[in-house]
Design a protein around this motif. Structure first.
Motif, mmCIF file in Angstrom:
data_model
loop_
_atom_site.group_PDB
_atom_site.id
_atom_site.type_symbol
_atom_site.label_atom_id
_atom_site.label_comp_id
_atom_site.label_asym_id
_atom_site.label_seq_id
_atom_site.Cartn_x
_atom_site.Cartn_y
_atom_site.Cartn_z
ATOM 1 N N ARG A 68 0.823 -1.214 0.000
ATOM 2 C CA ARG A 68 0.000 0.000 0.000
ATOM 3 C C ARG A 68 0.853 1.258 0.000
ATOM 4 N NH1 ARG A 68 -4.015 -2.986 4.195
ATOM 5 N NH2 ARG A 68 -5.553 -3.727 2.663
ATOM 6 N N MET A 69 1.959 1.227 0.706
ATOM 7 C CA MET A 69 2.853 2.384 0.686
ATOM 8 C C MET A 69 3.388 2.614 -0.726
ATOM 9 S SD MET A 69 3.275 4.310 3.231
ATOM 10 C CE MET A 69 3.270 4.519 4.998
ATOM 11 N N GLY A 70 3.721 1.528 -1.412
ATOM 12 C CA GLY A 70 4.178 1.654 -2.791
ATOM 13 C C GLY A 70 3.102 2.225 -3.701
ATOM 14 N N LEU A 71 1.856 1.796 -3.503
ATOM 15 C CA LEU A 71 0.749 2.316 -4.304
ATOM 16 C C LEU A 71 0.499 3.792 -4.008
ATOM 17 C CD1 LEU A 71 -1.733 -0.695 -4.061
ATOM 18 C CD2 LEU A 71 -0.553 0.108 -6.132
ATOM 19 N N LEU A 72 0.578 4.175 -2.735
ATOM 20 C CA LEU A 72 0.418 5.592 -2.394
ATOM 21 C C LEU A 72 1.444 6.451 -3.121
ATOM 22 C CD1 LEU A 72 -0.363 5.462 1.427
ATOM 23 C CD2 LEU A 72 -1.726 6.691 -0.278
ATOM 24 N N ALA A 73 2.695 5.998 -3.106
ATOM 25 C CA ALA A 73 3.748 6.751 -3.786
ATOM 26 C C ALA A 73 3.471 6.830 -5.288
ATOM 27 C CB ALA A 73 5.108 6.103 -3.527
ATOM 28 N N HIS A 74 3.039 5.723 -5.858
ATOM 29 C CA HIS A 74 2.749 5.688 -7.300
ATOM 30 C C HIS A 74 1.622 6.644 -7.666
ATOM 31 C CE1 HIS A 74 1.835 4.145 -11.301
ATOM 32 N NE2 HIS A 74 0.586 3.947 -10.908
ATOM 33 N N TYR A 75 0.516 6.588 -6.931
ATOM 34 C CA TYR A 75 -0.636 7.422 -7.275
ATOM 35 C C TYR A 75 -0.414 8.890 -6.925
ATOM 36 C CZ TYR A 75 -3.305 3.284 -8.498
ATOM 37 O OH TYR A 75 -3.739 2.129 -9.112
ATOM 38 N N VAL A 88 -10.022 3.291 -2.387
ATOM 39 C CA VAL A 88 -10.600 1.971 -2.098
ATOM 40 C C VAL A 88 -9.746 0.876 -2.737
ATOM 41 C CG1 VAL A 88 -12.589 0.463 -2.504
ATOM 42 C CG2 VAL A 88 -12.934 2.843 -1.785
ATOM 43 N N ALA A 89 -9.287 1.115 -3.952
ATOM 44 C CA ALA A 89 -8.451 0.125 -4.629
ATOM 45 C C ALA A 89 -7.181 -0.169 -3.844
ATOM 46 C CB ALA A 89 -8.104 0.613 -6.034
ATOM 47 N N MET A 90 -6.601 0.861 -3.224
ATOM 48 C CA MET A 90 -5.376 0.649 -2.453
ATOM 49 C C MET A 90 -5.615 -0.203 -1.204
ATOM 50 S SD MET A 90 -3.084 4.115 -2.819
ATOM 51 C CE MET A 90 -4.361 5.356 -2.596
ATOM 52 N N LEU A 91 -6.856 -0.237 -0.719
ATOM 53 C CA LEU A 91 -7.182 -1.102 0.419
ATOM 54 C C LEU A 91 -7.484 -2.522 -0.027
ATOM 55 C CD1 LEU A 91 -9.494 1.233 2.535
ATOM 56 C CD2 LEU A 91 -7.135 0.583 3.044
ATOM 57 N N ALA A 92 -8.310 -2.662 -1.067
ATOM 58 C CA ALA A 92 -8.818 -3.985 -1.439
ATOM 59 C C ALA A 92 -7.894 -4.759 -2.372
ATOM 60 C CB ALA A 92 -10.196 -3.840 -2.088
ATOM 61 N N ALA A 93 -7.357 -4.100 -3.384
ATOM 62 C CA ALA A 93 -6.588 -4.814 -4.399
ATOM 63 C C ALA A 93 -5.384 -5.576 -3.836
ATOM 64 C CB ALA A 93 -6.158 -3.853 -5.505
ATOM 65 N N PRO A 94 -4.624 -5.008 -2.887
ATOM 66 C CA PRO A 94 -3.486 -5.770 -2.366
ATOM 67 C C PRO A 94 -3.877 -7.090 -1.700
ATOM 68 C CG PRO A 94 -3.186 -3.453 -1.897
ATOM 69 C CD PRO A 94 -4.589 -3.603 -2.424
ATOM 70 N N ILE A 95 -5.048 -7.144 -1.056
ATOM 71 C CA ILE A 95 -5.478 -8.407 -0.463
ATOM 72 C C ILE A 95 -5.711 -9.436 -1.558
ATOM 73 C CG2 ILE A 95 -7.214 -9.558 0.967
ATOM 74 C CD1 ILE A 95 -7.744 -6.925 2.368
ATOM 75 N N LEU A 96 -6.315 -9.001 -2.663
ATOM 76 C CA LEU A 96 -6.527 -9.908 -3.788
ATOM 77 C C LEU A 96 -5.204 -10.282 -4.449
ATOM 78 C CD1 LEU A 96 -9.633 -8.050 -5.212
ATOM 79 C CD2 LEU A 96 -9.645 -10.334 -4.209
ATOM 80 N N GLU A 97 -4.256 -9.354 -4.446
ATOM 81 C CA GLU A 97 -2.946 -9.646 -5.034
ATOM 82 C C GLU A 97 -2.213 -10.749 -4.288
ATOM 83 O OE1 GLU A 97 -0.547 -6.146 -5.421
ATOM 84 O OE2 GLU A 97 -2.113 -5.052 -6.499
ATOM 85 N N ARG A 131 -1.757 0.848 10.860
ATOM 86 C CA ARG A 131 -0.623 0.990 9.953
ATOM 87 C C ARG A 131 -0.676 2.336 9.247
ATOM 88 N NH1 ARG A 131 2.496 -3.712 9.439
ATOM 89 N NH2 ARG A 131 1.674 -5.217 10.945
ATOM 90 N N ALA A 132 0.492 2.890 8.944
ATOM 91 C CA ALA A 132 0.561 4.244 8.388
ATOM 92 C C ALA A 132 -0.189 4.367 7.073
ATOM 93 C CB ALA A 132 2.025 4.638 8.203
ATOM 94 N N ALA A 133 -0.023 3.397 6.179
ATOM 95 C CA ALA A 133 -0.669 3.499 4.870
ATOM 96 C C ALA A 133 -2.181 3.529 5.008
ATOM 97 C CB ALA A 133 -0.241 2.330 3.978
#
Length: 211
Positions: A68-75, A88-97, A131-133
């Motif tokens: 999620r930290m990586g996604l925050l930096a990317h977006y 929402v994608a940053m919360l849900a998608a990593p669990i699916l990943e 968690r921070a993210a």
């Protein structure tokens, strides 16, 4: 059979059996599924059932936090880090990943089962609210819903984790039963869309007489 990492094997077995059979599955059966002959292996490594549950959550949360930290930096670089669907994608998608990155098949169901366990306290902790993210994403989600009255906004954000776990758990069950074929990008988009819809649906005005 030689167990190279008995602690990891117990975490894997605990996650799967709790997801499939509930939080009260006998600890000796978790030990046996992990290839341990000692029925007290869970107590040896984790002290208790609660300790095992916390360790399973913590192991996954470490990976999720990094992702999620990586996604925050990317977006942030793309200028989309405050958009509600992106958040929402940053919360849900990593669990699916996790299913693809680490071949994790039961974590959604595990979260759904243990969310009411006393050692967890509430769904927000399972979602990584400490968690921070996740804290950053939660603050931005709150700001992204100005059209909702504060009480409704708080209620929906608190409910979001439970909805997310249920959707992912149902997805895992459907894949395991062969009721659907995995389409990682499309499946993630569908789950994210449903969560966004839950957050953003307009508040229905009360009608006279409560009808």
């Amino acid at each position: 059979m030689t167990i190279e990492d008995p602690r990891a094997a117990l975490l894997d077995a605990g996650e799967r059996l709790i997801a499939e059979r509930g939080v009260d599955v006998p600890l000796r059966e978790i030990a046996a599924a992990a290839g341990q002959r000692n029925n007290s292996a869970v107590h040896y490594y984790f002290d208790s059932r609660g300790g095992l549950i916390e360790a399973i959550v913590e192991r996954r949360m470490n990976w999720l936090e990094e992702r999620r930290m990586g996604l925050l930096a990317h977006y942030e670089t793309e200028g989309a880090a405050h958009e509600i669907r992106t958040l929402v994608a940053m919360l849900a998608a990593p669990i699916l990943e996790l299913m693809g990155a680490q071949r994790v098949t039961h974590y959604g169901r595990f979260l759904e089962v243990v969310r009411a366990h006393p050692v967890i306290a509430d769904a927000r902790r399972l979602a990584g609210a400490d968690r921070a993210a996740v804290r950053i994403i939660a603050v931005r989600l709150d700001a992204a819903l100005p059209q909702l009255p504060p009480r409704r906004r708080r209620q929906r954000l608190e409910t979001m984790a439970t909805v997310m776990f249920a959707l992912i758990a149902d997805y895992e069950r459907a894949l395991e039963a062969g009721a659907r074929t995995a389409d990682p990008d499309g499946d993630a988009a569908e789950i994210i869309d449903m969560i966004v819809a839950m957050l953003t649906v307009p508040v229905r005005e009360a009608t006279p007489g409560g009808a």
